[in-house]
Write a protein that holds these residues in place. Sequence first.
Motif, PDB file in Angstrom:
ATOM      1  N   HIS A 169       0.841  -1.198   0.000  1.00  0.00           N
ATOM      2  CA  HIS A 169       0.000   0.000   0.000  1.00  0.00           C
ATOM      3  C   HIS A 169       0.883   1.258   0.000  1.00  0.00           C
ATOM      4  N   ASN A 190     -12.139   0.940  -0.821  1.00  0.00           N
ATOM      5  CA  ASN A 190     -11.313  -0.141  -0.268  1.00  0.00           C
ATOM      6  C   ASN A 190     -10.787   0.213   1.130  1.00  0.00           C
ATOM      7  N   SER A 213      -7.571 -13.567   0.893  1.00  0.00           N
ATOM      8  CA  SER A 213      -8.814 -13.049   1.484  1.00  0.00           C
ATOM      9  C   SER A 213      -9.304 -13.846   2.680  1.00  0.00           C
TER      10      SER A 213
HETATM   11  N1  FAQ Z   1      -2.426  -4.397  -8.056  1.00  0.00           N
HETATM   12  O1  FAQ Z   1      -5.148 -12.420  -2.440  1.00  0.00           O
HETATM   13  P1  FAQ Z   1      -5.375 -11.062  -3.021  1.00  0.00           P
HETATM   14  C1  FAQ Z   1      -4.355   4.575  -3.941  1.00  0.00           C
HETATM   15  C2  FAQ Z   1      -2.040  -8.896  -5.700  1.00  0.00           C
HETATM   16  S1  FAQ Z   1      -3.669   3.329  -3.026  1.00  0.00           S
HETATM   17  C3  FAQ Z   1      -1.319  -5.113  -7.798  1.00  0.00           C
HETATM   18  O2  FAQ Z   1      -6.775 -10.638  -3.247  1.00  0.00           O
HETATM   19  P2  FAQ Z   1      -5.030  -9.104  -0.908  1.00  0.00           P
HETATM   20  C4  FAQ Z   1      -4.225   5.983  -3.472  1.00  0.00           C
HETATM   21  C5  FAQ Z   1      -1.964  -9.099  -4.180  1.00  0.00           C
HETATM   22  O3  FAQ Z   1      -1.038  -8.195  -3.612  1.00  0.00           O
HETATM   23  C6  FAQ Z   1      -3.935   1.867  -3.982  1.00  0.00           C
HETATM   24  N2  FAQ Z   1      -1.359  -6.306  -7.131  1.00  0.00           N
HETATM   25  O4  FAQ Z   1      -4.542  -9.990  -2.155  1.00  0.00           O
HETATM   26  C7  FAQ Z   1      -3.811   6.867  -4.578  1.00  0.00           C
HETATM   27  C8  FAQ Z   1      -1.543 -10.550  -4.110  1.00  0.00           C
HETATM   28  O5  FAQ Z   1      -0.155 -10.658  -4.439  1.00  0.00           O
HETATM   29  P3  FAQ Z   1       0.961 -11.188  -3.367  1.00  0.00           P
HETATM   30  C9  FAQ Z   1      -3.420   0.707  -3.272  1.00  0.00           C
HETATM   31  C10 FAQ Z   1      -2.579  -6.710  -6.705  1.00  0.00           C
HETATM   32  O6  FAQ Z   1      -3.854  -8.395  -0.372  1.00  0.00           O
HETATM   33  C11 FAQ Z   1      -4.717   7.375  -5.471  1.00  0.00           C
HETATM   34  C12 FAQ Z   1      -2.284 -11.168  -5.270  1.00  0.00           C
HETATM   35  O7  FAQ Z   1      -2.559 -10.113  -6.192  1.00  0.00           O
HETATM   36  N3  FAQ Z   1      -4.339   0.327  -2.229  1.00  0.00           N
HETATM   37  O8  FAQ Z   1      -4.899   4.254  -4.920  1.00  0.00           O
HETATM   38  C13 FAQ Z   1      -3.749  -5.985  -6.936  1.00  0.00           C
HETATM   39  O9  FAQ Z   1      -5.857  -9.909   0.048  1.00  0.00           O
HETATM   40  C14 FAQ Z   1      -4.309   8.222  -6.504  1.00  0.00           C
HETATM   41  C15 FAQ Z   1      -3.560 -11.883  -4.846  1.00  0.00           C
HETATM   42  O10 FAQ Z   1      -4.563 -10.928  -4.405  1.00  0.00           O
HETATM   43  C16 FAQ Z   1      -4.039  -0.615  -1.342  1.00  0.00           C
HETATM   44  O11 FAQ Z   1      -2.965  -1.191  -1.379  1.00  0.00           O
HETATM   45  C17 FAQ Z   1      -3.651  -4.766  -7.637  1.00  0.00           C
HETATM   46  N4  FAQ Z   1      -4.715  -4.014  -7.928  1.00  0.00           N
HETATM   47  O12 FAQ Z   1      -6.029  -8.048  -1.581  1.00  0.00           O
HETATM   48  C18 FAQ Z   1      -2.461   7.188  -4.712  1.00  0.00           C
HETATM   49  C19 FAQ Z   1      -5.094  -0.908  -0.312  1.00  0.00           C
HETATM   50  N5  FAQ Z   1      -4.785  -6.669  -6.410  1.00  0.00           N
HETATM   51  O13 FAQ Z   1       1.054 -10.134  -2.324  1.00  0.00           O
HETATM   52  C20 FAQ Z   1      -2.054   8.033  -5.748  1.00  0.00           C
HETATM   53  C21 FAQ Z   1      -4.679  -1.960   0.666  1.00  0.00           C
HETATM   54  C22 FAQ Z   1      -4.273  -7.798  -5.861  1.00  0.00           C
HETATM   55  O14 FAQ Z   1       0.467 -12.494  -2.836  1.00  0.00           O
HETATM   56  C23 FAQ Z   1      -2.987   8.552  -6.645  1.00  0.00           C
HETATM   57  N6  FAQ Z   1      -4.588  -3.249   0.053  1.00  0.00           N
HETATM   58  N7  FAQ Z   1      -2.948  -7.822  -6.057  1.00  0.00           N
HETATM   59  O15 FAQ Z   1       2.234 -11.279  -4.169  1.00  0.00           O
HETATM   60  C24 FAQ Z   1      -5.633  -4.112  -0.059  1.00  0.00           C
HETATM   61  O16 FAQ Z   1      -6.745  -3.811   0.340  1.00  0.00           O
HETATM   62  C25 FAQ Z   1      -5.371  -5.471  -0.625  1.00  0.00           C
HETATM   63  O17 FAQ Z   1      -3.983  -5.712  -0.579  1.00  0.00           O
HETATM   64  C26 FAQ Z   1      -5.912  -5.676  -2.086  1.00  0.00           C
HETATM   65  C27 FAQ Z   1      -5.548  -7.100  -2.514  1.00  0.00           C
HETATM   66  C28 FAQ Z   1      -7.421  -5.513  -2.113  1.00  0.00           C
HETATM   67  C29 FAQ Z   1      -5.250  -4.685  -3.040  1.00  0.00           C
END
Ligand code: FAQ
Length: 327
Positions: free
Chosen positions: A56, A150, A223
């Motif tokens: 994140h 999120n 998850s």
């Molecule tokens: N991109 O088992 P899950 C923002 C990976 S901040 C890349 O479902 P999890 C602000 C995941 O890491 C945006 N990788 O994983 C802003 C895992 O890989 P690993 C960031 C992704 O953790 C705005 C694998 O796929 N926000 O936007 C993605 O339970 C404008 C399996 O997935 C956060 O980080 C993806 N989209 O759920 C800044 C929020 N999706 O680690 C500047 C916190 C999944 O096993 C300008 N994070 N993966 O190698 C979360 O809520 C969770 O980590 C998820 C993924 C929902 C992102």
Amino acid sequence: MYTKSLNAAPEARPDLEDAEQTARFLERVDAEERIEPNDFMPAAYRRTLARQISQHAHSEIIGMQPEGNWITRAPSLRRKAALLAKVQDECGHGLYLYAAAETLGIAREEFVEQLLSGRAKYSSIFNYPTMTWADIGAIGWLVDGAAIMNQIPLCRCSYGPYARAMIRVCKEESFHQRQGYEIMMTLARGSAEQKAMAQDALNRWWWPSLMMFGPPDGQSTHSDMSTRWKIKRFSNDDLRRKFVDATVPQATYLGLTLPDPDLRFDPETGHWAHGAIDWEEFRNVIAGNGPCNADRLARRRETHESGAWVREAAAAHAARQKARRAA
Ligand code: FAQ
């Protein structure tokens, strides 16, 4: 250089984890008690948090690049000031999040090294280019909108330092979302050319924004455990659905069309159902092959190297202050 957090938790000792401690930990989680850095936590919980919080943090830091690209070309002083403040906020979010991650007993240098070496993930969304000014509107509206959807539940995450960091982050993201929507509104109500530019940005950012929520429920690796530990409160698909439900009326209000011919309201579920997401594209982007992955990392490495003198000066200043206090 970076310092290890003072309240870093002791190193994980899985050999010392006994069933009783784990049961007590789960009871505390079930009772909605916050887990703090020096409390017992299973090694797998610590690892999951370090992975998610650092990913994140990296996302916030890399996320400065697509928008930073437009600071010098913002169409007015008002827009430039708002965009500068927004990009600066994202940097601040990255710093709170690295600080929260460090309380798990891992030094910041290590997280940074994981990012710079390409071993760590960051959000897929930041590997797409910002081609026109309307992209800045679309990012604020959609990307920050998805981030808020999120992150609001993360304010109730079982790990105290992450939950507390999220409260401030979400307040700032709400302002970002509104500034993006206002840019889109101005363009959508402007000349035919401006409206077309807004529609084009929406067409390009819509699907990548849906991918931000992660793989579909059956394919999400983490998850189940993250939900058990109350790190996650909703599944990836549930949050994606909430985002679509919130965004469809906003697009209608703008007079823009979401680029999904299969989008329809399902009266049985009371939700909007979207068309198929291209998961192949998602996998490709997180494997490092998106349109901007190489550029984003190259720029980050360059900036890290050119900022070495700032880290050295800060460390020298801190050492001097410490010596003065000790004298
Ligand atoms: N991109 O088992 P899950 C923002 C990976 S901040 C890349 O479902 P999890 C602000 C995941 O890491 C945006 N990788 O994983 C802003 C895992 O890989 P690993 C960031 C992704 O953790 C705005 C694998 O796929 N926000 O936007 C993605 O339970 C404008 C399996 O997935 C956060 O980080 C993806 N989209 O759920 C800044 C929020 N999706 O680690 C500047 C916190 C999944 O096993 C300008 N994070 N993966 O190698 C979360 O809520 C969770 O980590 C998820 C993924 C929902 C992102």
